[in-house]
Design an enzyme around this catalytic site. Structure first.
Site, PDB file in Angstrom:
ATOM      1  N   ARG A   1       1.092  -1.364  -0.532  1.00 14.33           N
ATOM      2  CA  ARG A   1      -0.088   0.086  -0.002  1.00 14.33           C
ATOM      3  C   ARG A   1       0.855   0.608   0.167  1.00 14.33           C
ATOM      4  O   ARG A   1       2.288   0.836   0.290  1.00 14.33           O
ATOM      5  CB  ARG A   1      -1.003   0.278   0.651  1.00 14.33           C
ATOM      6  CG  ARG A   1      -0.450  -0.023   2.464  1.00 14.33           C
ATOM      7  CD  ARG A   1      -1.156  -0.242   3.567  1.00 14.33           C
ATOM      8  NE  ARG A   1      -0.567  -0.731   4.663  1.00 14.33           N
ATOM      9  CZ  ARG A   1      -0.253  -0.314   5.962  1.00 14.33           C
ATOM     10  NH1 ARG A   1      -0.147   1.234   6.025  1.00 14.33           N
ATOM     11  NH2 ARG A   1       0.313  -0.387   6.876  1.00 14.33           N
ATOM     12  N   ASN A  13      11.868   0.601   1.460  1.00 17.56           N
ATOM     13  CA  ASN A  13      10.579   1.376   1.161  1.00 17.56           C
ATOM     14  C   ASN A  13       9.463   1.327   2.666  1.00 17.56           C
ATOM     15  O   ASN A  13       9.710   1.740   2.907  1.00 17.56           O
ATOM     16  CB  ASN A  13       9.155   0.996   0.291  1.00 17.56           C
ATOM     17  CG  ASN A  13       7.905   2.023   0.385  1.00 17.56           C
ATOM     18  OD1 ASN A  13       8.040   3.047   0.114  1.00 17.56           O
ATOM     19  ND2 ASN A  13       7.298   1.114   0.463  1.00 17.56           N
ATOM     20  N   TYR A  15      11.360   8.323  15.129  1.00 17.95           N
ATOM     21  CA  TYR A  15      11.421   8.013  13.637  1.00 17.95           C
ATOM     22  C   TYR A  15      12.275   9.568  12.651  1.00 17.95           C
ATOM     23  O   TYR A  15      13.206   8.776  12.019  1.00 17.95           O
ATOM     24  CB  TYR A  15       9.735   9.123  13.065  1.00 17.95           C
ATOM     25  CG  TYR A  15       9.712   8.986  12.314  1.00 17.95           C
ATOM     26  CD1 TYR A  15       9.609   7.459  11.085  1.00 17.95           C
ATOM     27  CD2 TYR A  15       9.431   9.919  10.611  1.00 17.95           C
ATOM     28  CE1 TYR A  15       8.971   7.563   9.609  1.00 17.95           C
ATOM     29  CE2 TYR A  15       9.203   9.733   9.376  1.00 17.95           C
ATOM     30  CZ  TYR A  15       9.043   8.763   8.708  1.00 17.95           C
ATOM     31  OH  TYR A  15       8.892   9.124   7.632  1.00 17.95           O
ATOM     32  N   ALA A  47      14.929  10.450  13.685  1.00 16.16           N
ATOM     33  CA  ALA A  47      16.816   9.712  13.696  1.00 16.16           C
ATOM     34  C   ALA A  47      16.561   8.536  13.168  1.00 16.16           C
ATOM     35  O   ALA A  47      18.038   8.859  12.462  1.00 16.16           O
ATOM     36  CB  ALA A  47      17.390   9.292  15.586  1.00 16.16           C
ATOM     37  N   LYS A  55      15.662   7.061  10.549  1.00 21.65           N
ATOM     38  CA  LYS A  55      15.474   8.469   8.688  1.00 21.65           C
ATOM     39  C   LYS A  55      17.752   8.557   8.697  1.00 21.65           C
ATOM     40  O   LYS A  55      17.097   8.760   7.299  1.00 21.65           O
ATOM     41  CB  LYS A  55      14.612   8.998   8.583  1.00 21.65           C
ATOM     42  CG  LYS A  55      12.975   8.212   8.462  1.00 21.65           C
ATOM     43  CD  LYS A  55      13.187   7.040   7.442  1.00 21.65           C
ATOM     44  CE  LYS A  55      11.571   6.518   7.269  1.00 21.65           C
ATOM     45  NZ  LYS A  55      11.704   5.881   6.382  1.00 21.65           N
TER      46      LYS A  55
HETATM   47  P1  NAP Z   1       2.033   2.889   4.710  1.00 19.75           P
HETATM   48  O1  NAP Z   1       1.248   3.214   4.168  1.00 19.75           O
HETATM   49  O2  NAP Z   1       1.833   2.571   6.847  1.00 19.75           O
HETATM   50  O3  NAP Z   1       3.072   1.619   4.647  1.00 19.75           O
HETATM   51  C1  NAP Z   1       3.791   1.308   5.271  1.00 19.75           C
HETATM   52  C2  NAP Z   1       3.913  -0.118   4.224  1.00 19.75           C
HETATM   53  O4  NAP Z   1       5.166  -0.882   5.434  1.00 19.75           O
HETATM   54  C3  NAP Z   1       3.103  -1.052   4.017  1.00 19.75           C
HETATM   55  O5  NAP Z   1       2.948  -1.756   3.041  1.00 19.75           O
HETATM   56  C4  NAP Z   1       3.486  -2.221   5.244  1.00 19.75           C
HETATM   57  O6  NAP Z   1       3.041  -2.820   5.341  1.00 19.75           O
HETATM   58  C5  NAP Z   1       5.078  -2.441   5.641  1.00 19.75           C
HETATM   59  N1  NAP Z   1       5.365  -2.438   6.522  1.00 19.75           N
HETATM   60  C6  NAP Z   1       5.493  -1.761   7.841  1.00 19.75           C
HETATM   61  N2  NAP Z   1       5.406  -1.807   9.203  1.00 19.75           N
HETATM   62  C7  NAP Z   1       6.618  -2.981   7.954  1.00 19.75           C
HETATM   63  C8  NAP Z   1       7.504  -4.736   9.411  1.00 19.75           C
HETATM   64  N3  NAP Z   1       8.165  -5.001  10.438  1.00 19.75           N
HETATM   65  N4  NAP Z   1       8.161  -4.808   8.387  1.00 19.75           N
HETATM   66  C9  NAP Z   1       7.669  -4.971   7.021  1.00 19.75           C
HETATM   67  N5  NAP Z   1       6.786  -4.552   6.117  1.00 19.75           N
HETATM   68  C10 NAP Z   1       6.345  -3.075   7.014  1.00 19.75           C
HETATM   69  O7  NAP Z   1       3.735   4.023   4.816  1.00 19.75           O
HETATM   70  P2  NAP Z   1       4.249   4.812   3.271  1.00 19.75           P
HETATM   71  O8  NAP Z   1       3.669   6.646   3.731  1.00 19.75           O
HETATM   72  O9  NAP Z   1       3.531   4.327   2.241  1.00 19.75           O
HETATM   73  O10 NAP Z   1       5.794   4.886   3.433  1.00 19.75           O
HETATM   74  C11 NAP Z   1       6.403   5.018   2.990  1.00 19.75           C
HETATM   75  C12 NAP Z   1       8.007   4.659   3.320  1.00 19.75           C
HETATM   76  O11 NAP Z   1       7.674   6.389   2.589  1.00 19.75           O
HETATM   77  C13 NAP Z   1       7.861   4.445   4.920  1.00 19.75           C
HETATM   78  O12 NAP Z   1       9.635   4.306   4.888  1.00 19.75           O
HETATM   79  C14 NAP Z   1       7.586   6.198   5.476  1.00 19.75           C
HETATM   80  O13 NAP Z   1       9.038   6.327   6.395  1.00 19.75           O
HETATM   81  C15 NAP Z   1       8.378   6.535   4.357  1.00 19.75           C
HETATM   82  N6  NAP Z   1       7.863   7.971   4.191  1.00 19.75           N
HETATM   83  C16 NAP Z   1       6.180   7.981   4.545  1.00 19.75           C
HETATM   84  C17 NAP Z   1       5.981   9.703   4.296  1.00 19.75           C
HETATM   85  C18 NAP Z   1       4.024  10.117   4.285  1.00 19.75           C
HETATM   86  O14 NAP Z   1       3.964  11.491   4.183  1.00 19.75           O
HETATM   87  N7  NAP Z   1       4.013   9.063   4.072  1.00 19.75           N
HETATM   88  C19 NAP Z   1       6.950  10.744   4.491  1.00 19.75           C
HETATM   89  C20 NAP Z   1       8.540  10.365   4.505  1.00 19.75           C
HETATM   90  C21 NAP Z   1       8.371   9.267   4.440  1.00 19.75           C
HETATM   91  P3  NAP Z   1       1.340  -3.767   5.303  1.00 19.75           P
HETATM   92  O15 NAP Z   1       0.475  -3.139   3.996  1.00 19.75           O
HETATM   93  O16 NAP Z   1       1.036  -5.258   5.065  1.00 19.75           O
HETATM   94  O17 NAP Z   1       1.782  -3.781   6.727  1.00 19.75           O
END
Ligand code: NAP
Length: 272
Positions: A17, A90, A165, A167, A169
């Site tokens: 997702r 990711n 979080y 730290a 990153k």
């Molecule tokens: P998200 O919608 O919460 O999706 C997280 C994804 O990571 C999901 O596929 C989830 O799997 C998987 N995941 C969570 N915990 C895990 C674990 N313990 N082991 C393996 N997989 C795990 O997050 P997102 O917003 O797409 O974020 C993706 C990346 O971008 C992350 O590294 C996040 O820190 C970074 N990021 C996001 C934002 C933002 O505003 N959204 C901003 C900066 C950076 P399931 O679906 O199976 O739970």
């Protein structure tokens, strides 16, 4: 996206997702074979693989915090598609953990859990991927493997209520630099992509609570979507940016434009 006539093979963590699903779609559209992971959302992950192409897209469950389970992910990818060319780190977790929280145990648990997934999982999987990539033939860019890690604006500016979080990153971004410098001789390149707020489940609560403030920080006023990140990752995976290895690309609508102490100092000194 081809490597000496063969499609590139990408491993994407957290492809079920959000940003990860956008990356899976984008890499698939660029011609890659994609092995992606989920931890809980098995249904959506399998649905995505089916929808795209069960022959060229495969998903598997792994908890990044379980270091013993990680070798099987790389082995699963190379068994399914024969090689591993691109690792996209990711998957990540985020939770508020304020300095004035009530519980010391909660504070420590937040740091431990966040680092287990966002840093140790990334470091361990990268190490395993490097081992697989070194055996690849060099591609048209002279590269054997690419490691792209999704970090965050939070890792650059320091956040008020989720220091753990940020730290984690920041450390992952430093890992990218080490891979770029330490593994160049093996034909490996590495990049970080640092998003600001992106509309996904991870950010949904913050955006619904503080949307106006968040938008006010972004000069264009638009909060990004998964495709804003996925397009950059696919470009980096292509090889066209290999000589920029070690760098971080900000994807935050200019809400925070990072600079390094080195360039800042030089600018102040009038060196350039
Ligand atoms: P998200 O919608 O919460 O999706 C997280 C994804 O990571 C999901 O596929 C989830 O799997 C998987 N995941 C969570 N915990 C895990 C674990 N313990 N082991 C393996 N997989 C795990 O997050 P997102 O917003 O797409 O974020 C993706 C990346 O971008 C992350 O590294 C996040 O820190 C970074 N990021 C996001 C934002 C933002 O505003 N959204 C901003 C900066 C950076 P399931 O679906 O199976 O739970």
């Amino acid at each position: 996206m081809q490597t000496d006539g063969a499609a590139k093979v990408a491993l994407v963590t957290g492809g079920s997702r959000g940003i990860g699903a956008g990356i899976v779609r984008s890499l698939h559209a660029a011609g890659c074979m994609v092995f992606f992971t989920y931890v809980a959302a098995r249904g959506p992950a399998e649905e995505l693989a089916r929808e795209l192409d069960a022959e060229r897209v495969h998903c598997a469950r792994v908890d990044l915090a379980d270091s013993d389970a990680l070798p099987a992910v790389v082995e699963g990818c190379t068994a399914r598609f024969g090689r591993l060319d691109v690792l996209v780190n990711n998957a990540g977790i985020f939770a508020e953990n304020p300095f004035d929280g009530a519980s010391y145990d909660g504070w420590r648990a937040g740091w431990a859990k966040t680092f287990a997934v966002n840093l140790f999982g990334v470091a361990d999987l990268s190490w395993l991927a490097l081992r697989a990539m070194r055996g690849n033939a060099a591609d048209a860019y002279g590269t054997r493997g690419r490691i792209i890690t999704i970090t965050s604006r939070a890792g650059q500016r320091g956040e008020l209520t989720f220091a753990d979080y940020g730290a984690s990153k920041a450390a992952a971004g430093n890992l990218t630099k080490s891979i770029a410098r330490g593994c160049a001789r093996d034909g490996i390149v590495a990049f970080s992509v640092a998003p600001g707020f992106i509309l996904t489940e991870m950010a949904a609560e913050s955006i619904s609570r503080d949307g106006d403030t968040i938008r006010a920080e972004i000069p264009g006023g638009r909060i990004g979507g998964p495709d804003d990140v996925a397009g950059i990752v696919t470009f980096l995976a292509s090889g066209a940016a290999d000589y920029a290895t070690g760098t971080t690309i900000d994807v935050n609508g200019a809400s925070y434009v990072h600079w390094t102490a080195c360039t800042g100092r030089r600018a102040l000194d009038g060196v350039h």
